[in-house]
Design a protein around this motif. Structure first.
Motif, mmCIF file in Angstrom:
data_model
loop_
_atom_site.group_PDB
_atom_site.id
_atom_site.type_symbol
_atom_site.label_atom_id
_atom_site.label_comp_id
_atom_site.label_asym_id
_atom_site.label_seq_id
_atom_site.Cartn_x
_atom_site.Cartn_y
_atom_site.Cartn_z
ATOM 1 N N ASN A 195 9.973 25.202 52.269
ATOM 2 C CA ASN A 195 8.756 25.667 51.602
ATOM 3 C C ASN A 195 8.298 24.673 50.546
ATOM 4 O O ASN A 195 7.105 24.473 50.327
ATOM 5 C CB ASN A 195 8.996 27.033 50.963
ATOM 6 C CG ASN A 195 9.200 28.125 52.011
ATOM 7 O OD1 ASN A 195 8.726 27.995 53.143
ATOM 8 N ND2 ASN A 195 9.908 29.184 51.649
ATOM 9 N N ARG A 196 9.294 24.030 49.877
ATOM 10 C CA ARG A 196 8.939 23.051 48.869
ATOM 11 C C ARG A 196 8.270 21.834 49.512
ATOM 12 O O ARG A 196 7.337 21.250 48.977
ATOM 13 C CB ARG A 196 10.180 22.622 48.103
ATOM 14 C CG ARG A 196 9.864 21.788 46.844
ATOM 15 C CD ARG A 196 11.137 21.314 46.152
ATOM 16 N NE ARG A 196 12.024 22.423 45.864
ATOM 17 C CZ ARG A 196 13.232 22.566 46.433
ATOM 18 N NH1 ARG A 196 13.645 21.680 47.316
ATOM 19 N NH2 ARG A 196 13.998 23.597 46.122
ATOM 20 N N ASP A 197 8.773 21.434 50.697
ATOM 21 C CA ASP A 197 8.188 20.291 51.391
ATOM 22 C C ASP A 197 6.776 20.587 51.868
ATOM 23 O O ASP A 197 5.940 19.696 51.953
ATOM 24 C CB ASP A 197 9.066 19.888 52.579
ATOM 25 C CG ASP A 197 10.432 19.377 52.123
ATOM 26 O OD1 ASP A 197 10.530 18.953 50.956
ATOM 27 O OD2 ASP A 197 11.385 19.426 52.939
ATOM 28 N N ARG A 198 6.501 21.859 52.200
ATOM 29 C CA ARG A 198 5.189 22.230 52.712
ATOM 30 C C ARG A 198 4.202 22.602 51.616
ATOM 31 O O ARG A 198 3.075 22.957 51.899
ATOM 32 C CB ARG A 198 5.326 23.408 53.680
ATOM 33 C CG ARG A 198 6.156 23.083 54.935
ATOM 34 C CD ARG A 198 6.325 24.323 55.788
ATOM 35 N NE ARG A 198 7.147 24.051 56.975
ATOM 36 C CZ ARG A 198 7.522 24.980 57.848
ATOM 37 N NH1 ARG A 198 7.140 26.247 57.664
ATOM 38 N NH2 ARG A 198 8.269 24.656 58.882
ATOM 39 N N SER A 199 4.626 22.563 50.372
ATOM 40 C CA SER A 199 3.733 22.955 49.285
ATOM 41 C C SER A 199 2.575 21.980 49.174
ATOM 42 O O SER A 199 2.699 20.791 49.484
ATOM 43 C CB SER A 199 4.504 23.000 47.961
ATOM 44 O OG SER A 199 5.039 21.727 47.662
ATOM 45 N N THR A 200 1.447 22.467 48.735
ATOM 46 C CA THR A 200 0.225 21.664 48.636
ATOM 47 C C THR A 200 0.224 20.836 47.369
ATOM 48 O O THR A 200 0.554 21.329 46.291
ATOM 49 C CB THR A 200 -1.008 22.586 48.643
ATOM 50 O OG1 THR A 200 -0.987 23.393 49.820
ATOM 51 C CG2 THR A 200 -2.289 21.764 48.616
ATOM 52 N N ASN A 201 -0.110 19.586 47.516
ATOM 53 C CA ASN A 201 -0.258 18.692 46.367
ATOM 54 C C ASN A 201 -1.674 18.878 45.826
ATOM 55 O O ASN A 201 -2.621 18.220 46.255
ATOM 56 C CB ASN A 201 -0.017 17.247 46.791
ATOM 57 C CG ASN A 201 0.092 16.319 45.596
ATOM 58 O OD1 ASN A 201 -0.441 16.593 44.525
ATOM 59 N ND2 ASN A 201 0.784 15.207 45.777
ATOM 60 N N TRP A 202 -1.816 19.786 44.894
ATOM 61 C CA TRP A 202 -3.147 20.172 44.436
ATOM 62 C C TRP A 202 -3.906 19.055 43.733
ATOM 63 O O TRP A 202 -5.121 18.910 43.935
ATOM 64 C CB TRP A 202 -3.039 21.398 43.533
ATOM 65 C CG TRP A 202 -2.741 22.648 44.298
ATOM 66 C CD1 TRP A 202 -1.580 23.364 44.318
ATOM 67 C CD2 TRP A 202 -3.631 23.321 45.196
ATOM 68 N NE1 TRP A 202 -1.668 24.429 45.170
ATOM 69 C CE2 TRP A 202 -2.932 24.434 45.723
ATOM 70 C CE3 TRP A 202 -4.927 23.088 45.616
ATOM 71 C CZ2 TRP A 202 -3.498 25.310 46.633
ATOM 72 C CZ3 TRP A 202 -5.506 23.953 46.528
ATOM 73 C CH2 TRP A 202 -4.796 25.058 47.023
ATOM 74 N N PRO A 203 -3.298 18.217 42.888
ATOM 75 C CA PRO A 203 -4.080 17.124 42.278
ATOM 76 C C PRO A 203 -4.700 16.190 43.316
ATOM 77 O O PRO A 203 -5.876 15.832 43.219
ATOM 78 C CB PRO A 203 -3.046 16.396 41.411
ATOM 79 C CG PRO A 203 -2.033 17.437 41.085
ATOM 80 C CD PRO A 203 -1.941 18.301 42.309
#
Length: 294
Positions: A22-30
């Motif tokens: 889940n951490r790897d699939r998290s969105t890089n919002w900036p």
């Protein structure tokens, strides 16, 4: 004597792996926000141009991004007639195609000679000499170029093709040399053993391998030659040989009271290369990455 086997150890926390995924699939919002802003900086002007080209002059006083009450497709017909599209498009097509063909045939040969002899001082000096031309602004040499092209009778489409080939040489050599250095010399040595000359080796062995870089250089040259305004303005002396961007500038006074027709002409000039770029962008990216990473 009996042996005791111990069961294989397992992760005491079975939820660790799902959490890692889940951490790897998290969105890089900036990064996502920056990409959205950059996309809007391109899409917003394009949308504005499209809706403006379909409005009447009276509707321009309202919101610039508002949709037209009824699409005015006749604006495109007006732009077609004012800019003389058949003539100007043909001129731009001849110049662009000629510049691309001559650039690919000549720049690749020069880059090959330099790339295979960079261990020699003369060729290394030539390489840095060509690269240094990237830092020379065109306005500095504009007046001498205009004078020389007029004296040599090159103030026409063929002279313009030659200038595009020469002015693109420095950047194209930078791309080609990096790519050619990544090609193994074993292929050339095998061709020479079979009796092939250097000329035959280049055209039969090396040039076919330059496909991705040829596509990159060809597309970048086409984009430049098709959209360029400055060189045709200062070089061409015959009004019948004017390119599409130059013709749009000539009719700017008429478009000052008819912006819908002006934006319609811009979109018609933009459409061909947008289509080409959409289908060929992967070649540009792959060619530049291969050439810069070697």
């Amino acid at each position: 004597m009996s042996t005791v086997t111990t069961p294989p150890t397992t992760d005491e926390n079975p939820t660790r792996e799902p959490k890692r995924r889940n951490r790897d699939r998290s969105t890089n919002w900036p990064v996502t926000i920056i990409m959205v802003v950059l996309s809007l900086s391109v899409l917003a002007p394009l949308y504005f141009a499209v809706v403006t080209s379909l409005k009447t002059p009276q509707e321009l006083g309202g919101s610039g991004f508002g949709l037209p009450a009824a699409p005015q497709w006749q604006n495109y017909r007006t732009a077609w007639d004012l800019v003389d599209f058949p003539l100007t498009v043909m001129n731009s097509l001849i110049i662009t195609a000629g510049a691309v063909i001559l650039t690919l045939l000549t720049n690749s040969m020069v880059a090959y000679a330099i790339a295979r002899n960079l261990d020699r001082k003369l060729f290394k000096g030539l390489y840095f000499y060509f690269i240094s031309a990237l830092f020379v602004p065109f306005p500095i040499i504009m007046l001498p170029v205009v004078k020389q092209t007029a004296l040599l009778g090159m103030d026409n489409r063929w002279g313009l093709i030659f200038l595009y080939t020469v002015y693109g040489l420095s950047f194209n050599i930078f791309l080609y040399v990096g790519y050619i250095k990544s090609l193994p010399r074993d292929l050339e040595e095998a061709a020479l053993i079979d009796g092939a000359s250097t000329w035959t080796t280049f055209w039969k062995v090396i040039f076919p391998l330059l496909g991705p870089m040829n596509a990159t250089v060809g597309i970048l040259t086409a984009l430049w030659a098709w959209n360029d305004f400055m060189l045709p303005l200062v070089v061409l002396s015959d009004p019948d040989q004017r390119t599409l961007p130059l013709a749009q500038f000539v009719f700017q006074g008429q478009f000052s009271t008819d912006y819908p027709a002006a934006f319609a002409s811009y979109l018609m000039a933009l459409a061909p290369l947008v289509i080409v770029y959409v289908f060929a962008q992967r070649w540009i990216i792959s060619g530049v990455m291969r050439g810069s990473g070697k």
